[in-house]
Design a protein around this motif. Structure first.
Motif, PDB file in Angstrom:
ATOM      1  N   TYR A 122     -22.757 -13.454 -28.950  1.00 47.33           N
ATOM      2  CA  TYR A 122     -24.110 -13.283 -28.406  1.00 47.33           C
ATOM      3  C   TYR A 122     -24.165 -12.016 -27.545  1.00 47.33           C
ATOM      4  N   GLY A 123     -25.305 -11.304 -27.629  1.00 46.35           N
ATOM      5  CA  GLY A 123     -25.488 -10.094 -26.841  1.00 46.35           C
ATOM      6  C   GLY A 123     -26.526 -10.309 -25.748  1.00 46.35           C
ATOM      7  N   LEU A 124     -26.391  -9.533 -24.658  1.00 52.13           N
ATOM      8  CA  LEU A 124     -27.388  -9.562 -23.583  1.00 52.13           C
ATOM      9  C   LEU A 124     -28.178  -8.270 -23.679  1.00 52.13           C
ATOM     10  N   GLY A 125     -29.415  -8.362 -24.237  1.00 51.25           N
ATOM     11  CA  GLY A 125     -30.146  -7.172 -24.646  1.00 51.25           C
ATOM     12  C   GLY A 125     -31.156  -6.659 -23.650  1.00 51.25           C
ATOM     13  N   ALA A 126     -31.288  -5.313 -23.644  1.00 48.03           N
ATOM     14  CA  ALA A 126     -32.354  -4.634 -22.897  1.00 48.03           C
ATOM     15  C   ALA A 126     -32.735  -3.380 -23.669  1.00 48.03           C
TER      16      ALA A 126
ATOM     17  N   ALA B 245     -39.475 -10.052 -27.978  1.00 44.61           N
ATOM     18  CA  ALA B 245     -39.613  -8.606 -28.173  1.00 44.61           C
ATOM     19  C   ALA B 245     -40.436  -8.002 -27.037  1.00 44.61           C
ATOM     20  N   LYS B 246     -41.472  -8.721 -26.646  1.00 49.03           N
ATOM     21  CA  LYS B 246     -42.325  -8.247 -25.545  1.00 49.03           C
ATOM     22  C   LYS B 246     -41.515  -8.167 -24.248  1.00 49.03           C
ATOM     23  N   ALA B 247     -40.692  -9.163 -24.011  1.00 56.54           N
ATOM     24  CA  ALA B 247     -39.852  -9.158 -22.802  1.00 56.54           C
ATOM     25  C   ALA B 247     -38.959  -7.912 -22.783  1.00 56.54           C
TER      26      ALA B 247
ATOM     27  N   GLU C 185     -37.258  -6.458 -19.550  1.00 52.38           N
ATOM     28  CA  GLU C 185     -36.514  -7.655 -19.172  1.00 52.38           C
ATOM     29  C   GLU C 185     -35.297  -7.869 -20.091  1.00 52.38           C
ATOM     30  N   LEU C 186     -34.496  -8.886 -19.733  1.00 54.69           N
ATOM     31  CA  LEU C 186     -33.260  -9.142 -20.486  1.00 54.69           C
ATOM     32  C   LEU C 186     -33.417 -10.365 -21.394  1.00 54.69           C
ATOM     33  N   VAL C 187     -32.962 -10.231 -22.632  1.00 58.59           N
ATOM     34  CA  VAL C 187     -32.997 -11.343 -23.587  1.00 58.59           C
ATOM     35  C   VAL C 187     -31.618 -11.478 -24.243  1.00 58.59           C
TER      36      VAL C 187
END
Ligand code: TXA
Ligand code: MG
Length: 349
Positions: free
Chosen positions: A38-42, A21-23, A28-30
């Motif tokens: 799966y998702g690539l989150g920002a 969550a901090k990233a 940043e991307l998680v």
């Protein structure tokens, strides 16, 4: 960049979740699991963070992102207008695999919507996805966590294969439940399905009978309303061909084709009923389950593409499904993977 691998297959690790969550909060991307893929989150409200998604995925800039929320308060950050039909659909299908277009508010950065005046929003059901959005306290923009043009990721190693070293973290939540991307709908005017998924046309019509498929999905000649639909994606590296026939015709057509391409490394994606006619001949065969269970095949296809690519398949022959319910969504992906090389009775797309 070293990508942190976070194993949450068995249970959600609160320390790792806080780090992830901090990233997100730091821009940043998680990559994280959802029930679809799966998702690539920002952080969806951070223009620079969103730009990183496009770079990591090598995604065309004209293809907008889906924004994921964990509660209705976040929806009001993204849009000021929620019509009656979308309210009914949210009540029925959220949290879940349905993405709805809304008129975008001016708080949504341009990069998220690729300049369009609508924003696509989904409230995922997956526990990890939900908890991550809650902990990050911002809506999370997330396309599928694959490099553009590659099959969508339904397992954490698929994400690793495409994005290891490019993003801050990958949360492994095990296999995606559905394995097909969410259904994308536009209910701002006449209600349309822009991308079919596991929330089916039939399910949507039970709420609003006027729902129709975006005509561009059928003919391929019109400009799709969902920019992502125009790209040849969901595709393996190997050439692929799709065969949509009843069982006897299918077996004959496949045997003939296999004779013509003998000597090549061939992958076969077949239904359980068909497989026994092809065993023991050196093909790499993936069992897609019963012909009558398209939902089962749905969560196998993207994994099958990657597995056959890694094996070095030069050609993949795929058995088609009936275009009903989830079968229609499954066929949408298979037709795209085959790049139009479809033989037999296929009619919808
Ligand atoms: O299941 C899913 O939807 C997954 C998970 C991570 O949520 N996400 C996903 O995202 O599949 P992506 O970016 O791979 O696909 C999003 C699709 C694209 O076809 C895009 O063009 C369409 O949604 N889309 C996004 N915003 C749109 C908009 N404002 N108008 C029309 N289509 C839009
Ligand atoms: Mg995608």
């Amino acid at each position: 960049m070293k990508t942190r691998y976070m194993d949450m297959k068995e249970h959600i690790d609160p320390k790792d979740l806080a780090l992830a969550a901090k990233a997100i909060q730091k821009g940043e991307l998680v990559a994280f699991p959802t029930e679809t893929v799966y998702g690539l989150g920002a952080d969806a409200l951070n223009e620079e963070a969103v730009a990183k998604i496009f770079k990591a995925k090598k995604r065309p800039m004209d293809n907008p992102l889906i924004v994921h929320i964990s509660d209705m308060a976040q929806l009001s950050l993204l849009t000021d207008e929620v019509n009656d039909l979308s309210k009914r659909l949210m009540a029925e299908f959220w949290p879940g695999a349905l993405t709805i277009l809304f008129k975008k508010s001016n708080r949504v950065p341009k990069g998220v919507t690729a300049g369009l005046d609508t924003v696509a929003v989904r409230m995922p059901q997956n526990e990890i996805a939900k908890k991550l959005i809650e902990a990050a306290k911002v809506p999370i923009a997330a396309p599928s966590a694959n490099v553009s043009g590659r099959p969508s990721p339904t397992k954490a190693w698929h994400v690793q294969e495409d994005l290891d070293g490019e993003i801050a973290a990958i949360i492994d939540g095990g296999d995606a439940k559905y394995g097909l991307e969410s259904t994308v709908i536009d209910v701002l005017g006449k209600p349309y399905v822009l991308r079919p998924g596991s929330v089916t046309l039939e399910m949507l019509r039970a709420i609003e009978p006027a729902f129709a498929l975006d005509p561009a999905l059928k003919t391929g000649t019109q400009k799709p309303k969902s920019p992502g639909q125009k790209y040849r994606h969901y595709a393996p590296k190997a050439a692929a061909e799709l065969y949509v026939m009843e069982k006897e015709g299918l077996i004959l057509a496949l045997k003939e084709r296999l004779k013509a391409v003998s000597g090549k490394k061939i992958g076969l994606m077949l239904c359980t009923e068909t497989i026994r006619c092809f065993v023991g001949e050196g093909y790499n065969i993936i069992d897609m389950g019963s012909r009558d269970l398209p939902a089962e095949a749905s969560f196998k296809i993207f994994d099958a593409f990657r597995t056959l690519d890694n094996w070095g398949a030069e050609l993949i022959l795929i058995e088609g499904f009936q275009e009903e319910g989830v079968g229609l969504s499954l066929m949408n992906r298979l037709v795209k993977a085959a790049g139009g090389k479809v033989y037999g009775e296929e009619e919808m797309f």
